[in-house]
Design a protein around this motif. Structure first.
Motif, PDB file in Angstrom:
ATOM      1  N   GLU A 190      18.764 -17.596  -1.901  1.00  0.00           N
ATOM      2  CA  GLU A 190      19.819 -17.265  -0.950  1.00  0.00           C
ATOM      3  C   GLU A 190      21.175 -17.147  -1.647  1.00  0.00           C
ATOM      4  O   GLU A 190      21.953 -16.220  -1.367  1.00  0.00           O
ATOM      5  CB  GLU A 190      19.889 -18.332   0.144  1.00  0.00           C
ATOM      6  CG  GLU A 190      18.672 -18.385   1.059  1.00  0.00           C
ATOM      7  CD  GLU A 190      17.489 -19.141   0.453  1.00  0.00           C
ATOM      8  OE1 GLU A 190      16.443 -19.212   1.128  1.00  0.00           O
ATOM      9  OE2 GLU A 190      17.610 -19.658  -0.683  1.00  0.00           O
ATOM     10  N   ALA A 191      21.454 -18.071  -2.573  1.00  0.00           N
ATOM     11  CA  ALA A 191      22.730 -18.035  -3.284  1.00  0.00           C
ATOM     12  C   ALA A 191      22.846 -16.790  -4.165  1.00  0.00           C
ATOM     13  O   ALA A 191      23.898 -16.148  -4.223  1.00  0.00           O
ATOM     14  CB  ALA A 191      22.891 -19.294  -4.129  1.00  0.00           C
ATOM     15  N   VAL A 192      21.761 -16.444  -4.837  1.00  0.00           N
ATOM     16  CA  VAL A 192      21.772 -15.258  -5.689  1.00  0.00           C
ATOM     17  C   VAL A 192      21.906 -13.993  -4.852  1.00  0.00           C
ATOM     18  O   VAL A 192      22.654 -13.065  -5.202  1.00  0.00           O
ATOM     19  CB  VAL A 192      20.496 -15.212  -6.553  1.00  0.00           C
ATOM     20  CG1 VAL A 192      20.376 -13.877  -7.274  1.00  0.00           C
ATOM     21  CG2 VAL A 192      20.507 -16.351  -7.565  1.00  0.00           C
ATOM     22  N   THR A 193      21.202 -13.947  -3.725  1.00  0.00           N
ATOM     23  CA  THR A 193      21.280 -12.776  -2.846  1.00  0.00           C
ATOM     24  C   THR A 193      22.701 -12.549  -2.356  1.00  0.00           C
ATOM     25  O   THR A 193      23.213 -11.418  -2.360  1.00  0.00           O
ATOM     26  CB  THR A 193      20.336 -12.954  -1.647  1.00  0.00           C
ATOM     27  OG1 THR A 193      19.003 -13.126  -2.119  1.00  0.00           O
ATOM     28  CG2 THR A 193      20.389 -11.742  -0.729  1.00  0.00           C
ATOM     29  N   GLU A 194      23.362 -13.622  -1.950  1.00  0.00           N
ATOM     30  CA  GLU A 194      24.747 -13.494  -1.503  1.00  0.00           C
ATOM     31  C   GLU A 194      25.657 -13.052  -2.647  1.00  0.00           C
ATOM     32  O   GLU A 194      26.543 -12.201  -2.475  1.00  0.00           O
ATOM     33  CB  GLU A 194      25.234 -14.819  -0.929  1.00  0.00           C
ATOM     34  CG  GLU A 194      26.663 -14.760  -0.408  1.00  0.00           C
ATOM     35  CD  GLU A 194      27.118 -16.082   0.196  1.00  0.00           C
ATOM     36  OE1 GLU A 194      28.321 -16.198   0.495  1.00  0.00           O
ATOM     37  OE2 GLU A 194      26.267 -16.984   0.370  1.00  0.00           O
ATOM     38  N   ALA A 195      25.414 -13.606  -3.847  1.00  0.00           N
ATOM     39  CA  ALA A 195      26.253 -13.260  -4.989  1.00  0.00           C
ATOM     40  C   ALA A 195      26.126 -11.795  -5.368  1.00  0.00           C
ATOM     41  O   ALA A 195      27.100 -11.160  -5.801  1.00  0.00           O
ATOM     42  CB  ALA A 195      25.892 -14.147  -6.182  1.00  0.00           C
ATOM     43  N   VAL A 196      24.939 -11.232  -5.193  1.00  0.00           N
ATOM     44  CA  VAL A 196      24.705  -9.845  -5.579  1.00  0.00           C
ATOM     45  C   VAL A 196      25.549  -8.883  -4.746  1.00  0.00           C
ATOM     46  O   VAL A 196      25.886  -7.782  -5.191  1.00  0.00           O
ATOM     47  CB  VAL A 196      23.201  -9.508  -5.479  1.00  0.00           C
ATOM     48  CG1 VAL A 196      22.946  -8.012  -5.583  1.00  0.00           C
ATOM     49  CG2 VAL A 196      22.438 -10.223  -6.593  1.00  0.00           C
ATOM     50  N   THR A 197      25.948  -9.294  -3.546  1.00  0.00           N
ATOM     51  CA  THR A 197      26.789  -8.413  -2.731  1.00  0.00           C
ATOM     52  C   THR A 197      28.145  -8.168  -3.382  1.00  0.00           C
ATOM     53  O   THR A 197      28.839  -7.214  -3.019  1.00  0.00           O
ATOM     54  CB  THR A 197      26.996  -8.997  -1.321  1.00  0.00           C
ATOM     55  OG1 THR A 197      27.727 -10.234  -1.419  1.00  0.00           O
ATOM     56  CG2 THR A 197      25.666  -9.237  -0.632  1.00  0.00           C
ATOM     57  N   GLY A 198      28.517  -9.012  -4.325  1.00  0.00           N
ATOM     58  CA  GLY A 198      29.769  -8.812  -5.063  1.00  0.00           C
ATOM     59  C   GLY A 198      29.553  -8.360  -6.485  1.00  0.00           C
ATOM     60  O   GLY A 198      30.432  -8.540  -7.345  1.00  0.00           O
ATOM     61  N   SER A 199      28.387  -7.754  -6.746  1.00  0.00           N
ATOM     62  CA  SER A 199      28.045  -7.396  -8.127  1.00  0.00           C
ATOM     63  C   SER A 199      28.862  -6.234  -8.676  1.00  0.00           C
ATOM     64  O   SER A 199      28.771  -5.932  -9.878  1.00  0.00           O
ATOM     65  CB  SER A 199      26.551  -7.054  -8.226  1.00  0.00           C
ATOM     66  OG  SER A 199      26.225  -5.959  -7.389  1.00  0.00           O
ATOM     67  N   HIS A 200      29.668  -5.586  -7.834  1.00  0.00           N
ATOM     68  CA  HIS A 200      30.564  -4.543  -8.344  1.00  0.00           C
ATOM     69  C   HIS A 200      31.816  -5.145  -8.973  1.00  0.00           C
ATOM     70  O   HIS A 200      32.629  -4.417  -9.558  1.00  0.00           O
ATOM     71  CB  HIS A 200      30.953  -3.586  -7.221  1.00  0.00           C
ATOM     72  CG  HIS A 200      31.656  -4.248  -6.072  1.00  0.00           C
ATOM     73  ND1 HIS A 200      31.052  -5.219  -5.298  1.00  0.00           N
ATOM     74  CD2 HIS A 200      32.903  -4.084  -5.561  1.00  0.00           C
ATOM     75  CE1 HIS A 200      31.901  -5.624  -4.359  1.00  0.00           C
ATOM     76  NE2 HIS A 200      33.029  -4.952  -4.503  1.00  0.00           N
TER      77      HIS A 200
END
Length: 367
Positions: free
Chosen positions: A60-70
């Motif tokens: 869950e933490a990684v999934t949320e973090a990926v939304t800011g991967s730009h």
């Protein structure tokens, strides 16, 4: 028109000394082996991974973090360094993070060694050590393991010269699983002196059950000691690549200076913070691994009596010249292990069912 270059031999564009350097050998893909053998699946016990999946909250933490991967990650890794410092009772300025503990070992060599300086370590130990030395231009000094497949710290101390800049002590040792005890490590550190950086590589610390094996963090009163740890093993983040070290503030600062910028990704930082909140679950999983390690060791000693006692999440079979053949025999039964030609075979502890499949393959290969 004359083509002056078509038939000319190519100019040398890379370092010739790297030709003799072995490649790092990753574990074979179980999907590839399964297809080759026509099996539904194969078992991979070659890479010292923990078999229980990501810790609760990590996905869950990684999934949320990926939304800011730009966006670029926090280059200072402030939140994670602070969390690690609080958990282990050290100051944040003594902590550095990187793309796995192996990357941090490379950065330490880069921060300490110039071409011609010496990097000293036991052998056989972690197979990346000679690669790290060569790529940094340092000279490798390998001190043979003792008869029990562990570090000969007295011989290592005797091998230190005025060119030695760094010593690696892998504790527990990869790939043999053996560990050094506090009295011998105390004597070694006293003998080496304060002008040589001693790096205690504790990638498998969480699996140690022998109380005589010291926690490297208890040596931080010595300014020349650095401790390497990783979240790839017991903490289940091998695919995210997070390592950390603790050392003197000036050493940690030098490492942070030479680390590849932004190499600790946003997803990795988020996953690590989530994992660190699951210490009780990590302890439970490590206990499962240790129980299986003891069971597998007892069974293997009926086939190979001199299997050493392991303090890691793998066991070592000192098979010498039979190592490669043993590895191939296990693969014919759908089990991937890690042979080291001429020395032995390292086998990761998996689930009980995976370990049973390996033990059956081992008995068939050695009987």
């Amino acid at each position: 028109m004359t083509d002056t270059g078509r038939h000319q031999p190519p100019l040398r564009l890379t370092r010739a000394d790297l030709d003799a350097l072995p490649n790092y050998v990753p574990g074979r893909s179980p999907a590839d082996l399964a297809r080759e053998l026509g099996l539904a699946e194969a078992i991979k016990l070659a890479s010292n991974e923990v078999p229980y999946g990501p810790l609760p909250g990590v996905v869950e933490a990684v999934t949320e973090a990926v939304t800011g991967s730009h966006r670029y990650p926090d280059m200072g890794v402030v939140a994670l360094r602070t969390a690690l410092a609080e958990r282990y009772g050290v100051d944040p300025d003594r902590v550095a993070t990187g793309c796995g503990s192996v990357a941090l070992a490379e950065h330490l060599v880069r921060a300490t060694c110039l071409p011609g300086d010496e990097l000293l370590y036991s052998w056989r130990s972690f197979e990346a050590y000679p690669i790290i030395a060569a790529t940094s231009g340092a000279s490798s000094v390998r001190v043979p393991n003792d008869a029990g497949h562990g570090h000969d710290l007295a011989a290592m101390a005797a091998a230190v010269t005025d060119r030695t800049r760094m010593v690696l002590v892998c504790n527990p040792n990869n790939p043999t699983g053996t560990a050094v005890h506090r009295p011998e490590l105390d004597r070694f550190l006293d003998a080496v002196g304060d002008d040589v950086l001693v790096v205690i590589d504790e990638a498998y610390r969480e699996f140690v059950t022998d109380p005589a094996v010291p926690d490297g963090l208890t040596y931080l009163d010595r300014p020349n000691v650095v401790v390497l740890r990783t979240l790839s093993k017991a903490w289940g983040l091998a695919g995210l690549r997070i390592g950390w070290l603790v050392g003197a503030p000036e050493v940690a600062a030098a490492v942070r200076k030479v680390v590849t910028p932004f190499s600790t990704s946003t997803a990795a930082q988020a996953g690590a913070l989530a994992a660190l909140a699951q210490a009780d679950e990590v302890e439970r999983r490590c206990a499962l691994v240790v129980a299986e390690r003891d069971r597998v060791t007892e069974a293997l000693r009926k086939l190979v009596p001199d299997v050493p006692t392991s303090q890691a999440n793998f066991v070592w079979l000192p098979l010498g010249e039979r190592a490669v053949a043993f590895g191939r025999a296990c693969e014919t039964r759908g089990v991937i292990v890690r042979p080291f030609a001429g020395d032995g075979v390292r086998v990761t502890i998996g689930t009980p069912a995976e370990n049973d499949a390996f033990l059956a393959a081992a008995e068939a290969a050695l009987s």
